[in-house]
Design an enzyme around this catalytic site. Structure first.
Site, PDB file in Angstrom:
ATOM      1  N   TYR A   1     -13.551 -18.771  -7.389  1.00 37.75           N
ATOM      2  CA  TYR A   1     -13.417 -18.584  -5.939  1.00 37.75           C
ATOM      3  C   TYR A   1     -13.814 -19.832  -5.159  1.00 37.75           C
ATOM      4  O   TYR A   1     -14.636 -19.804  -4.245  1.00 37.75           O
ATOM      5  CB  TYR A   1     -14.233 -17.370  -5.489  1.00 37.75           C
ATOM      6  CG  TYR A   1     -13.707 -16.072  -6.070  1.00 37.75           C
ATOM      7  CD1 TYR A   1     -12.447 -15.607  -5.708  1.00 37.75           C
ATOM      8  CD2 TYR A   1     -14.446 -15.343  -6.997  1.00 37.75           C
ATOM      9  CE1 TYR A   1     -11.939 -14.429  -6.252  1.00 37.75           C
ATOM     10  CE2 TYR A   1     -13.950 -14.172  -7.549  1.00 37.75           C
ATOM     11  CZ  TYR A   1     -12.703 -13.728  -7.166  1.00 37.75           C
ATOM     12  OH  TYR A   1     -12.201 -12.567  -7.707  1.00 37.75           O
TER      13      TYR A   1
ATOM     14  N   CYS B   1      -8.767 -10.130  -0.518  1.00 40.02           N
ATOM     15  CA  CYS B   1      -9.014 -10.887  -1.744  1.00 40.02           C
ATOM     16  C   CYS B   1      -8.627 -12.343  -1.535  1.00 40.02           C
ATOM     17  O   CYS B   1      -7.643 -12.647  -0.843  1.00 40.02           O
ATOM     18  CB  CYS B   1      -8.194 -10.288  -2.888  1.00 40.02           C
ATOM     19  SG  CYS B   1      -8.416 -11.128  -4.468  1.00 40.02           S
TER      20      CYS B   1
ATOM     21  N   HIS C   1      14.732  15.925   3.179  1.00 39.69           N
ATOM     22  CA  HIS C   1      13.563  15.490   3.955  1.00 39.69           C
ATOM     23  C   HIS C   1      13.783  14.078   4.468  1.00 39.69           C
ATOM     24  O   HIS C   1      14.191  13.193   3.713  1.00 39.69           O
ATOM     25  CB  HIS C   1      12.312  15.528   3.078  1.00 39.69           C
ATOM     26  CG  HIS C   1      11.029  15.365   3.839  1.00 39.69           C
ATOM     27  ND1 HIS C   1      10.606  14.155   4.301  1.00 39.69           N
ATOM     28  CD2 HIS C   1      10.085  16.260   4.231  1.00 39.69           C
ATOM     29  CE1 HIS C   1       9.462  14.294   4.932  1.00 39.69           C
ATOM     30  NE2 HIS C   1       9.118  15.563   4.908  1.00 39.69           N
TER      31      HIS C   1
END
Length: 598
Positions: A448, A311, A166
């Protein structure tokens, strides 16, 4: 059989050597047929026009050279004779491959006649004559020694004997032990009757409908009820589960399949019954509140956007090379692009009397259903002006890529704040509070946030730094990957990647260099959403061919993007290092080995 080639016209002979089919390979008289283009044409008559798979001139010269090397000069025939032998071998190989696939096709056609259904309609359907396997059983079959299994819908397939021939064998192995469906979404060539026919000849069983029962057997583990994930995702942590897909797959499709979309969880994944789901909406201190069921939300006007979520720690692993940081060791694939459908947050807030004219209230707080051992729910907030802005497109989303949002991504409702860091896009939303203050959540107040490269854990004061909202412009090279060997073609190498900017800005240029910034080459922006700034929420996929210095054994490729406000990426991670490893958007760099064909 080699004489058949001479029935072609002079023009057809010329075309035979001029066309390029990189998937096809010839080696000294053996023709390996592993090319989609021929596979797709099996339904057509194999007539005297000889719709042969072809090779490029370069491949032909390479094969002819190998032929010469293996045959001493005094044993060679004349030039025309050598070409005739080579072409004859090519045709023999084509016929051999044709008859192999013709046999497989006949098996599939016989099956179609027996069932009376087309292959696409039958593929993956439950079959009562076959055994049932669980995902855990399928997951054990990922290598040749114990056979390679994959799933498609309700079907289980043994593809071991098929992989070697394949053309996408490496990609298939990525799905070993799991589902092939997200990969077929990337490679649309599989939407073909013949592919489904061949697939069903490898069918060995059905996928169990009771897989989730096994996953919840250990009730002492708070993560026992987490959903099953695709094996291709590379975990940065397992509990909680955080993972990204291989970078090489990201640039294959403008829309990231749900199964391959990066997963960022802070806590165990809630299991919410949509029938009992309720969303509380409150205006703090004003005695105005509202409770909405999932059906209530779906009755409000629908709105769909295409938006990228990233993120804050994307590419953190590059920043750690400067100095260690605290956080998950993300690569450059903690990002994804999807279509999101839901109700506008501004429409919901209007129902409690909050509009763009509000002056005293400043923030909208979100609370999710996920909670820690101290029963603290995940929470975050965004400025009120963004939530109620007509052009802000903030959604309470219930669909992702046209289907209900998967559990890992926030089922049944998540906040979608386009252009803003993923941490504010709260999943499993249960509460919305309009307030004068930011969320008091740990993830809003003590995480954050960005800091100076000179700030360390002894001197950091999270109260003095604002919470990250809009993200800076970023880009990444998806192909080739760092450490790959790349073929040099006519002095150039091919490079592909993504670029994105927060705040609704549009990518206007991507510059790529293969000589450490001495010269830059402008990439083609291949796929880009039509929305204009400041409502351009989706990423851009780009590609470019860059020249490399002749005779070099390796090259370091750099990429940087420019957005519609002419913001660009900083050159070095050293200048933007911070102790949490966030906002990592320096030039993306990969080093590759160069292979020059003979």
């Amino acid at each position: 059989m080699d004489c058949l080639i001479w029935t072609l016209s002079r023009l057809e002979k010329k075309q035979l050597f001029a066309k390029v089919r990189k998937e096809c390979f010839v080696d000294c008289g053996q023709r390996l047929l592993n090319c989609y283009s021929f596979f797709s044409d099996l339904s057509l008559p194999f007539s005297s026009t000889l719709r042969l798979l072809t090779i490029s001139q370069k491949q032909y010269r390479s094969v002819l050279s190998q032929f010469h090397d293996k045959n001493p000069k005094n044993d060679r025939t004349d030039s025309k004779g050598k070409e005739k032998i080579l072409i004859g071998s090519l045709v023999a190989g084509i016929f051999g491959g044709y008859f192999y696939f013709y046999k497989q096709k006949n098996v599939a056609i016989a099956e179609r006649k027996k069932t009376g259904f087309g292959a696409q309609a039958r593929a993956g359907k439950f079959r009562e004559d076959l055994p049932i396997y669980s995902l855990d059983e399928v997951d054990k079959h990922t290598a040749n020694d114990n056979r390679i299994w994959v799933t498609y819908k309700e079907g289980v397939y043994d593809i071991t004997d098929f992989i070697e021939g394949h053309p996408g064998g490496d990609q298939i192995m990525m799905a070993a032990g799991s589902s092939v469906e997200p990969f077929w979404m990337l490679y649309g060539i599989h939407e073909n009757e013949h592919v489904y026919e061949i697939l069903e000849t490898m069918r060995i069983g059905n996928l169990s409908k009771q897989d989730q029962d096994q996953m919840t057997s250990d009730m002492d583990d708070p993560y026992a009820n987490d959903p099953k994930r695709h094996v291709i995702l590379k975990p940065a942590s397992v509990k909680p589960f955080n993972a990204e897909s291989p970078l090489v797959l990201l640039c294959e499709n403008f829309i990231t399949p749900n199964e391959l979309f990066y997963v960022r969880n802070h806590l165990p994944v809630p299991d919410i019954d949509p029938k009992s789901y309720a969303l509380e909406v409150e205006v703090e201190g004003h005695n105005r509140w509202l409770t909405l069921t999932l059906e209530d939300l779906k009755r409000l006007p629908r709105h769909t956007i295409t938006a990228t979520i990233m993120c804050a720690g994307n590419r953190r692993s590059e920043m750690t090379k400067i100095k260690p940081v605290k956080g998950l060791n993300w690569g450059a694939a903690a990002i994804g692009n999807a279509t999101w459908t839901g109700v506008r947050l501004r429409d919901v807030l209007e129902r409690v009397g909050v509009t763009e004219n509000e002056e005293k209230l400043k923030h909208v707080q979100f609370e999710g259903a996920d909670f820690d051992v101290a029963a603290n729910n995940y929470g975050a907030s965004i400025p009120l002006w963004r939530a109620v802005a007509a052009r802000g497109d903030v959604l309470l989303a219930y669909e992702m890529n046209g289907v209900p949002i998967p559990r890992d991504h926030g089922f049944p409702i998540r906040v979608l704040v386009p252009g803003v860091v993923g941490a504010r896009n709260v999943k499993w939303l249960t509460k919305v509070v309009v307030s004068e203050k930011e969320s008091r959540s740990h993830w809003q107040q003590n995480d954050y946030k960005g800091f100076s490269p000179s700030t360390d854990w002894d001197t950091v004061d999270f109260k003095k730094s604002p919470a990250i909202q809009e993200l800076p412009v970023i880009s990444a090279i998806c192909k080739p990957c760092d450490g790959d060997t790349v073929e040099v073609e006519r002095g150039h190498i091919a490079v592909k990647g993504y670029a994105w900017s927060g705040g609704g800005q549009k990518i206007v240029r991507v510059d790529v260099s293969a000589d450490r910034g001495e010269t830059w080459h402008v990439a083609s922006l291949d796929v880009q959403d039509s929305a204009e700034p400041p409502r351009h929420w989706a990423w851009t996929l780009w590609s470019v061919r860059v020249p490399v210095v002749g005779g070099s054994e390796e090259a370091e490729i750099w990429a940087k993007a420019v957005d519609s406000s002419y913001n660009t990426q900083p050159e070095s991670f050293a200048n933007i290092w911070n102790l949490r490893g966030v906002l990592g958007n320096a030039y993306h760099r990969v080093t590759v080995r160069l292979a020059t064909p003979p």
